[in-house]
Design an enzyme around this catalytic site. Structure first.
Site, PDB file in Angstrom:
ATOM      1  N   ASP A  13       0.186  -1.151   0.231  1.00  0.00           N
ATOM      2  CA  ASP A  13      -0.161   0.118   0.099  1.00  0.00           C
ATOM      3  C   ASP A  13       0.991   1.142  -0.150  1.00  0.00           C
ATOM      4  OD1 ASP A  13      -2.189  -1.747   0.412  1.00  0.00           O
ATOM      5  OD2 ASP A  13      -2.333  -1.153   1.924  1.00  0.00           O
ATOM      6  N   GLU A  14       1.600   1.306  -0.527  1.00  0.00           N
ATOM      7  CA  GLU A  14       3.013   2.514  -0.516  1.00  0.00           C
ATOM      8  C   GLU A  14       1.814   3.591  -1.490  1.00  0.00           C
ATOM      9  OE1 GLU A  14       3.881  -1.048  -0.958  1.00  0.00           O
ATOM     10  OE2 GLU A  14       5.327  -1.931   0.142  1.00  0.00           O
ATOM     11  N   LYS A  16       2.137   2.246  -4.939  1.00  0.00           N
ATOM     12  CA  LYS A  16       2.252   1.485  -6.021  1.00  0.00           C
ATOM     13  C   LYS A  16       1.423   2.442  -8.146  1.00  0.00           C
ATOM     14  CE  LYS A  16       2.260  -2.329  -4.246  1.00  0.00           C
ATOM     15  NZ  LYS A  16       2.345  -1.811  -2.944  1.00  0.00           N
ATOM     16  N   LYS A  18      -0.169   4.814  -8.141  1.00  0.00           N
ATOM     17  CA  LYS A  18      -0.533   5.836  -8.337  1.00  0.00           C
ATOM     18  C   LYS A  18       0.957   6.166  -9.447  1.00  0.00           C
ATOM     19  CE  LYS A  18       0.419  10.218  -7.718  1.00  0.00           C
ATOM     20  NZ  LYS A  18       0.553  11.924  -6.561  1.00  0.00           N
ATOM     21  N   GLY A  40      -4.255  -4.100  -4.007  1.00  0.00           N
ATOM     22  CA  GLY A  40      -5.185  -3.256  -3.679  1.00  0.00           C
ATOM     23  C   GLY A  40      -4.455  -2.041  -4.236  1.00  0.00           C
ATOM     24  N   HIS A  41      -4.717  -1.648  -5.880  1.00  0.00           N
ATOM     25  CA  HIS A  41      -3.953  -0.656  -6.001  1.00  0.00           C
ATOM     26  C   HIS A  41      -4.841   0.712  -6.913  1.00  0.00           C
ATOM     27  CE1 HIS A  41       0.047  -3.431  -7.457  1.00  0.00           C
ATOM     28  NE2 HIS A  41      -0.661  -3.338  -6.052  1.00  0.00           N
ATOM     29  N   THR A  42      -4.389   1.975  -5.998  1.00  0.00           N
ATOM     30  CA  THR A  42      -5.531   2.833  -6.379  1.00  0.00           C
ATOM     31  C   THR A  42      -4.632   4.046  -7.660  1.00  0.00           C
ATOM     32  OG1 THR A  42      -6.386   2.757  -4.454  1.00  0.00           O
ATOM     33  CG2 THR A  42      -7.525   4.501  -5.370  1.00  0.00           C
ATOM     34  N   GLN A 230       2.012  -5.690  -3.206  1.00  0.00           N
ATOM     35  CA  GLN A 230       2.180  -6.252  -1.373  1.00  0.00           C
ATOM     36  C   GLN A 230       3.682  -4.563  -1.656  1.00  0.00           C
ATOM     37  OE1 GLN A 230       1.585  -9.389  -4.130  1.00  0.00           O
ATOM     38  NE2 GLN A 230      -0.407  -8.417  -2.144  1.00  0.00           N
ATOM     39  N   THR A 245       2.731 -12.840   2.665  1.00  0.00           N
ATOM     40  CA  THR A 245       2.660 -13.408   2.029  1.00  0.00           C
ATOM     41  C   THR A 245       3.009 -14.412   0.713  1.00  0.00           C
ATOM     42  OG1 THR A 245       0.902 -12.448  -0.230  1.00  0.00           O
ATOM     43  CG2 THR A 245       3.231 -12.094  -0.383  1.00  0.00           C
ATOM     44  N   ARG A 309     -10.115  -2.642   5.848  1.00  0.00           N
ATOM     45  CA  ARG A 309      -9.286  -2.988   7.389  1.00  0.00           C
ATOM     46  C   ARG A 309      -8.592  -1.637   7.530  1.00  0.00           C
ATOM     47  NH1 ARG A 309      -6.503  -8.782   7.486  1.00  0.00           N
ATOM     48  NH2 ARG A 309      -5.979  -7.867   4.944  1.00  0.00           N
ATOM     49  N   ASP A 339       2.529  14.260   1.837  1.00  0.00           N
ATOM     50  CA  ASP A 339       1.440  15.407   3.101  1.00  0.00           C
ATOM     51  C   ASP A 339       0.912  15.209   4.007  1.00  0.00           C
ATOM     52  OD1 ASP A 339       0.125  13.254   1.090  1.00  0.00           O
ATOM     53  OD2 ASP A 339      -1.621  14.108   1.489  1.00  0.00           O
ATOM     54  N   SER A 418       5.490  12.435  -3.553  1.00  0.00           N
ATOM     55  CA  SER A 418       4.448  13.017  -3.881  1.00  0.00           C
ATOM     56  C   SER A 418       3.217  13.018  -2.551  1.00  0.00           C
ATOM     57  CB  SER A 418       3.955  10.515  -4.338  1.00  0.00           C
ATOM     58  OG  SER A 418       2.092  11.547  -4.294  1.00  0.00           O
TER      59      SER A 418
HETATM   60  P1  GDP Z   1      -0.849   0.052  -3.436  1.00  0.00           P
HETATM   61  O1  GDP Z   1      -1.433  -0.570  -3.475  1.00  0.00           O
HETATM   62  O2  GDP Z   1       0.571   0.308  -3.970  1.00  0.00           O
HETATM   63  O3  GDP Z   1      -0.682   0.867  -4.586  1.00  0.00           O
HETATM   64  O4  GDP Z   1      -0.859   1.431  -2.347  1.00  0.00           O
HETATM   65  P2  GDP Z   1      -2.675   1.673  -2.310  1.00  0.00           P
HETATM   66  O5  GDP Z   1      -3.909   2.059  -3.380  1.00  0.00           O
HETATM   67  O6  GDP Z   1      -3.263  -0.133  -1.270  1.00  0.00           O
HETATM   68  O7  GDP Z   1      -2.904   2.986  -0.429  1.00  0.00           O
HETATM   69  C1  GDP Z   1      -2.788   4.207  -1.223  1.00  0.00           C
HETATM   70  C2  GDP Z   1      -3.765   5.023  -0.805  1.00  0.00           C
HETATM   71  O8  GDP Z   1      -2.737   6.531  -0.752  1.00  0.00           O
HETATM   72  C3  GDP Z   1      -4.359   4.761  -2.149  1.00  0.00           C
HETATM   73  O9  GDP Z   1      -6.021   5.628  -1.565  1.00  0.00           O
HETATM   74  C4  GDP Z   1      -3.969   6.108  -2.708  1.00  0.00           C
HETATM   75  O10 GDP Z   1      -4.858   7.061  -4.005  1.00  0.00           O
HETATM   76  C5  GDP Z   1      -3.272   6.971  -1.571  1.00  0.00           C
HETATM   77  N1  GDP Z   1      -2.094   8.405  -2.430  1.00  0.00           N
HETATM   78  C6  GDP Z   1      -1.188   7.627  -3.185  1.00  0.00           C
HETATM   79  N2  GDP Z   1      -0.646   8.042  -2.660  1.00  0.00           N
HETATM   80  C7  GDP Z   1      -0.407   9.810  -1.841  1.00  0.00           C
HETATM   81  C8  GDP Z   1      -0.012  11.046  -1.290  1.00  0.00           C
HETATM   82  O11 GDP Z   1       1.084  11.075  -1.609  1.00  0.00           O
HETATM   83  N3  GDP Z   1      -0.636  11.732  -0.532  1.00  0.00           N
HETATM   84  C9  GDP Z   1      -1.859  10.578  -0.450  1.00  0.00           C
HETATM   85  N4  GDP Z   1      -2.601  11.552   0.610  1.00  0.00           N
HETATM   86  N5  GDP Z   1      -2.802   9.308  -0.369  1.00  0.00           N
HETATM   87  C10 GDP Z   1      -2.342   9.029  -1.460  1.00  0.00           C
HETATM   88  P1  IMO Z   2      -0.894  -4.119  -2.737  1.00  0.00           P
HETATM   89  O1  IMO Z   2      -0.427  -4.634  -3.435  1.00  0.00           O
HETATM   90  C1  IMO Z   2      -0.644  -4.633   2.219  1.00  0.00           C
HETATM   91  C2  IMO Z   2      -1.121  -8.434   3.514  1.00  0.00           C
HETATM   92  C3  IMO Z   2      -2.589  -9.170   4.124  1.00  0.00           C
HETATM   93  C4  IMO Z   2      -1.818 -10.155   5.457  1.00  0.00           C
HETATM   94  C5  IMO Z   2      -1.015 -10.368   4.225  1.00  0.00           C
HETATM   95  C6  IMO Z   2      -1.060 -11.569   4.009  1.00  0.00           C
HETATM   96  O2  IMO Z   2      -2.218  -3.153  -2.689  1.00  0.00           O
HETATM   97  O3  IMO Z   2       0.048  -3.606  -1.743  1.00  0.00           O
HETATM   98  P2  IMO Z   2      -2.231 -12.733   1.769  1.00  0.00           P
HETATM   99  O4  IMO Z   2      -4.169 -12.187   1.766  1.00  0.00           O
HETATM  100  O5  IMO Z   2      -1.194 -12.289   0.968  1.00  0.00           O
HETATM  101  O6  IMO Z   2      -3.063 -14.182   2.646  1.00  0.00           O
HETATM  102  O7  IMO Z   2      -1.729 -11.823   3.289  1.00  0.00           O
HETATM  103  O8  IMO Z   2      -0.670  -9.794   3.802  1.00  0.00           O
HETATM  104  N1  IMO Z   2      -0.978  -8.188   2.212  1.00  0.00           N
HETATM  105  C7  IMO Z   2      -1.690  -6.355   2.173  1.00  0.00           C
HETATM  106  N2  IMO Z   2      -1.165  -5.589   2.851  1.00  0.00           N
HETATM  107  N3  IMO Z   2      -0.593  -3.679   0.656  1.00  0.00           N
HETATM  108  C8  IMO Z   2      -1.248  -5.245  -0.183  1.00  0.00           C
HETATM  109  O9  IMO Z   2      -1.235  -5.680  -1.583  1.00  0.00           O
HETATM  110  C9  IMO Z   2      -1.185  -7.182   0.673  1.00  0.00           C
HETATM  111  N4  IMO Z   2      -1.730  -8.151  -0.037  1.00  0.00           N
HETATM  112  C10 IMO Z   2      -1.459  -8.830   0.751  1.00  0.00           C
HETATM  113  O10 IMO Z   2      -2.875  -8.063   5.213  1.00  0.00           O
HETATM  114  O11 IMO Z   2      -1.253  -9.214   6.725  1.00  0.00           O
HETATM  115 MG    MG Z   3      -3.043  -1.684  -1.729  1.00  0.00          MG
END
Ligand code: GDP
Ligand code: IMO
Ligand code: MG
Length: 429
Positions: A13-14, A16, A18, A40-42, A230, A245, A309, A339, A418
């Site tokens: 959830d870093e 990626k 975006k 889950g990539h937003t 991940q 994972t 969650r 930010d 960012s």
């Molecule tokens: P990913 O799994 O690495 O693609 O990241 P996620 O989408 O799960 O989570 C990143 C969240 O942070 C998403 O809701 C994005 O829209 C949001 N996001 C990404 N970059 C920034 C940023 O620089 N600032 C803020 N406030 N939100 C961001």
């Molecule tokens: P993205 O690509 C954050 C975490 C789960 C759990 C562990 C194992 O959006 O960054 P799994 O479903 O793989 O058996 O879960 O890994 N996890 C993630 N946490 N971002 C993810 O993907 C994740 N994919 C799995 O929360 O702790």
């Molecule tokens: Mg994610």
């Protein structure tokens, strides 16, 4: 040509999705190499917000080809929903999405097993997304899996039923009646019927032998960006095992997940948040349980993109970041969600661990464990909104000092800062 890689250096959830979307215009092909719908990539642009689980984040650029590689695991039910969501949003997905014949299928009974295994772990549960990831990769490694290519074979149903029966036998060992288990809100048998329905969509998808496709593309001078899922601290080998994972989330995982030789790895972009988050169980040395942690969660909207969650929040962990950079051979960094730190007077950053009374920057043999205590350094906050900044020179001095401090600690440059979820809120240094 070589393949550039973008991957997460923390617990996922870093941001990626975006950044892949931001970089997509520079590439001919975007390819996912591991993980599945646990991701889950937003992506946000022009007032739209999309969350992708299996489809690469390059899909919003009509001129880019998106490849789902052999290392990815695919749930037909989930991918059908993803395609419907894109369709509804007016995003054309047709010839620009290709899927590997070698990618494994997540069967409905893999999701049953995930649920049953997690329940049996009780308070030691992994906190899995329950998307069937562990059981599907287990079947792959134990040579029992079904692959996308099997859908083209006449005996698919025979193979499916064999796996189904084997899985249901296991469910029974855990004293559970599978008909009582619900998946995505549906009783198992209803879910299974919907899954079979979704196969129609997968049948229509354009299948490729991705190793030939991608290596030929490189020969022809086409540029490729590999998109990780991940994060490094969730890697099956180097993450905080067993709270990880079931795939290799590192650059090496890209090689096996796409069929690309290590000699063909180009730039490795490592992406991290200006602080840390984790969703699910497992050790997290810089975790905050106070108001500061709640503030990060509220301001950063730290709720899972896949499961909703609340994410656990804490300060940036520099020794862990350095470890992840080493494992991936990352040579450029992107700092996300800068930010979110805007209303802190003081920020803390972990620079060391204390293990058995001794300070060290190195992780112990067990990797990140609950025994690690972080040593923090105080850093001045900027206490100003970063909204609207487009030029790195216009950042408050404290932001630049934060960037410099991290760069000096880890030894590689930060190329993007960012400052918001939208595509445009991206500042190149
Ligand atoms: P990913 O799994 O690495 O693609 O990241 P996620 O989408 O799960 O989570 C990143 C969240 O942070 C998403 O809701 C994005 O829209 C949001 N996001 C990404 N970059 C920034 C940023 O620089 N600032 C803020 N406030 N939100 C961001
Ligand atoms: P993205 O690509 C954050 C975490 C789960 C759990 C562990 C194992 O959006 O960054 P799994 O479903 O793989 O058996 O879960 O890994 N996890 C993630 N946490 N971002 C993810 O993907 C994740 N994919 C799995 O929360 O702790
Ligand atoms: Mg994610």
């Amino acid at each position: 040509m070589k393949v550039d890689v973008l991957l997460g250096l923390q617990w996922g959830d870093e941001g990626k999705g975006k950044i892949v979307d931001v970089l997509t215009p520079k590439y001919d092909i975007i390819a996912r190499f591991q993980g599945g719908p646990n991701a889950g990539h937003t992506i946000e642009f022009e007032g739209n917000k999309f969350v992708l689980h299996t489809i690469p984040s390059g899909i919003f650029n009509a001129n880019t080809t998106n490849v789902i590689g052999n290392g990815v695991i695919i749930d037909p039910y989930v991918i059908k929903k993803e395609l419907q969501m894109l369709n509804k949003g007016g995003i054309a997905v047709d010839k620009n999405l290709l899927v590997s014949r070698k990618a494994h299928l997540i069967l409905p009974t893999h999701r049953l097993l995930d649920a049953v295994f997690e329940k049996a772990k009780g308070k030691n549960k992994i906190g899995s997304t329950l998307k069937g990831i562990g059981p599907t990769y287990t079947d792959k490694v134990s040579r029992n899996g079904l692959r996308i290519g099997d859908l083209e074979e006449k005996n698919f149903d025979v193979k499916y039923n064999k796996s189904r029966n084997r899985h249901l036998d296991t469910v029974m060992l855990y004293d559970q009646d599978y008909e009582d288990i619900t998946i995505d809100g549906l009783p198992f048998l209803e879910y299974e019927a919907a899954w079979h329905n979704a196969l129609e969509v997968v049948h229509k998808m354009h299948k490729i032998n991705n190793e030939y496709y991608l290596n030929n593309a490189l020969e022809q001078g086409r540029s490729i960006l590999a998109e990780g899922a991940q994060g490094t601290l969730l890697d099956i080998d180097f993450g905080s095992y067993p709270f990880v994972t079931s795939s290799n989330t590192t650059t090496a995982g890209m090689c096996v997940g796409l069929g690309i030789a290590p000699s063909k790895v180009g730039k490795v972009y490592g992406i991290f948040k200006a602080y840390c988050t984790r969703v699910g169980s497992g050790p997290f040395p810089t975790e905050l349980f106070d108001e500061a942690g709640q503030k990060l969660r509220d301001v950063g909207n730290e709720y899972g993109s896949t499961t909703g969650r609340p994410r656990r929040c804490g300060w940036l962990d520099l020794p862990a970041l350095k470890y992840a950079i080493m494992l991936n051979g990352a040579n450029e960094l992107m700092m996300m969600k800068t930010d979110v730190l805007s209303d802190f007077n003081q920020i803390k950053v972990a620079t060391k661990y204390v293990i058995k009374g001794k300070e060290t920057e190195e992780l112990p043999g067990g990797g990140i464990t609950s025994k690690l205590k972080s040593v923090f350094k105080d850093v001045n906050g900027w206490n100003k909104s970063l909204e609207g900044i487009e030029d790195y020179d216009h950042f408050p001095e404290e932001v630049k000092q934060y960037v410099k401090f991290i760069e000096q600690f880890v030894g590689i440059p930060i190329k993007i800062v960012s400052i918001g979820p939208d595509r445009t809120q991206t500042v190149f240094t």
